[in-house]
Design an enzyme around this catalytic site. Structure first.
Site, PDB file in Angstrom:
ATOM      1  N   GLY A 108       4.497  42.498 -27.786  1.00 46.06           N
ATOM      2  CA  GLY A 108       3.525  43.139 -26.899  1.00 46.06           C
ATOM      3  C   GLY A 108       4.166  44.200 -26.027  1.00 46.06           C
ATOM      4  N   GLY A 110       4.274  47.304 -26.790  1.00 45.80           N
ATOM      5  CA  GLY A 110       3.600  48.595 -26.981  1.00 45.80           C
ATOM      6  C   GLY A 110       4.160  49.422 -28.120  1.00 45.80           C
ATOM      7  CB  SER A 111       5.512  48.549 -31.466  1.00 49.28           C
ATOM      8  OG  SER A 111       4.464  47.700 -31.853  1.00 49.28           O
ATOM      9  CB  SER A 112       0.400  50.523 -31.507  1.00 50.55           C
ATOM     10  OG  SER A 112       0.431  49.272 -32.110  1.00 50.55           O
ATOM     11  CB  ALA A 114       6.457  53.257 -28.462  1.00 50.78           C
ATOM     12  CG  ASP A 155      -0.395  51.188 -24.119  1.00 50.05           C
ATOM     13  OD1 ASP A 155      -1.219  52.048 -23.712  1.00 50.05           O
ATOM     14  OD2 ASP A 155      -0.660  50.412 -25.056  1.00 50.05           O
TER      15      ASP A 155
END
Ligand code: PMV
Length: 332
Positions: A108, A110-112, A114, A155
């Site tokens: 969680g 925030g890979s999406s 980023a 994010d």
């Protein structure tokens, strides 16, 4: 130049999750675990994606068809980001994107967002579009909300600006063009957080829908909670700027109580948080949508190790994470 390397940080929500979706402020910090992307212009008019961390290898699609048809989950943010950039650009060649994450998409962090930011920054540089941070935010925000539905964009802001941010969701102006970032960026030196993964993956859209439903059913109740969280966020901002970790920790406890009232905490999260507090932490709370992912705690130096042990005994996995990381960067 036809190739560029970009990196963007992951994030942790410190205060104000959920209410931030409805225009209230939150505080978010960028962390030292980053998403990396290599963005390349290629001759063949195809989009090619390699994102091994999320199970995407050798993905290839004609540029004319991007954004259409079935898109594998791990390629969605990258593909929609490319679509949104090329929409306003005369470029007719192809694009190859390879991503690599320093952290698991399960945490969680925030890979999406980023990866979306890396793609937009890298591709817009290669195409000489000269986007400023506000325009970068606008495109990344549009991309993430196109896929996830209702979001605040906290994010995205953390990934672009880095540091620790006081953030307010942008207000869409008429005509749906520019997005104004309502928040201000303020540097707060590194926060001595204890970050703990619960071992459970949270589903953010489901939890956002849960709060939306509660808000519809009990508008007064939710309205009061959101307003109280707003006051708490203002106090937390001062506490963080003054490095008053005791007050910040106590505000975490209060924020956690309101998140429990909204029904987004879980038994596992509560038991890790309680364990931290019993072992002498100033305070602790869930971070993000709830349902799983991570908790954060603040503890005095002298019982930091004890607090960590207590959380581990309650089933938490201690993460090695520092706050206040720099925002998006071109690395090569
Ligand atoms: O689950 P995360 O870490 O992406 O955090 C979600 C935070 C919410 O406030 C619930 C949603 C949002 O977009 O701000």
């Amino acid at each position: 130049m036809s190739q560029i390397s970009v990196s963007a940080p992951g994030k942790l929500m410190l205060f104000g999750e959920h209410s931030v979706v409805y225009g209230h402020p939150c505080i978010v910090t960028a962390i030292n675990q980053r998403m990396q992307a290599v963005v390349e212009l290629i001759d063949d008019p195809f989009l090619e994606i390699d994102a091994n961390d999320v199970g995407v290898t050798g993905y290839k699609k004609p540029i004319k068809e991007i954004g259409r048809g079935e898109i594998p989950k791990g390629a969605r943010f990258v593909e929609i980001a490319v679509k949104n950039i090329l929409k306003n650009c005369p470029y007719t060649g192809g694009v190859k994107i390879t991503t690599h994450s320093e952290f698991s998409s399960l945490f969680g962090f925030g890979s999406s967002s980023a990866s979306t930011i890396c793609v937009i920054k890298g591709l817009s540089e290669l195409l000489d579009m000269k986007l400023d941070n506000m325009e970068l935010f606008d495109l990344a925000y549009k991309t993430v909300s196109e896929i996830q539905g209702t979001i605040s964009g906290f994010d995205v802001a953390a990934g672009i600006y880095g540091g620790t941010l006081y953030f307010i969701k942008p207000v869409h102006p008429r005509g749906g063009r520019t997005v104004l970032l309502g928040g201000v960026q303020e540097e707060i030196n590194s926060i001595p957080l204890i970050v703990v993964y619960s071992g459970i993956k949270a589903d953010t859209p489901t939890l956002v829908r849960h709060v939306a439903k509660l808000k519809q059913e009990k508008p007064e109740f939710v309205h009061t909670i959101f307003n109280t969280i707003t006051k708490l966020v203002e106090k937390a901002k001062t506490a963080l700027l003054e490095k008053d970790w005791k007050t910040a920790g106590e505000l975490m406890n209060t924020n956690q109580e309101y998140l429990q009232s909204l029904g987004v905490s879980t038994e596992k999260l509560d038991s890790m948080i309680n364990a931290a507090c019993r072992a002498g932490a100033y305070g602790a709370k869930l971070s993000g949508a709830g349902g799983g992912d991570c908790i954060i705690a603040l503890a005095p130096d002298e019982n930091r190790e004890e607090v960590k042990k207590a959380i581990q005994t309650a089933g938490g996995i201690i993460m090695n994470v520092n706050t206040n990381a720099p925002g998006v960067q071109i690395t090569k």
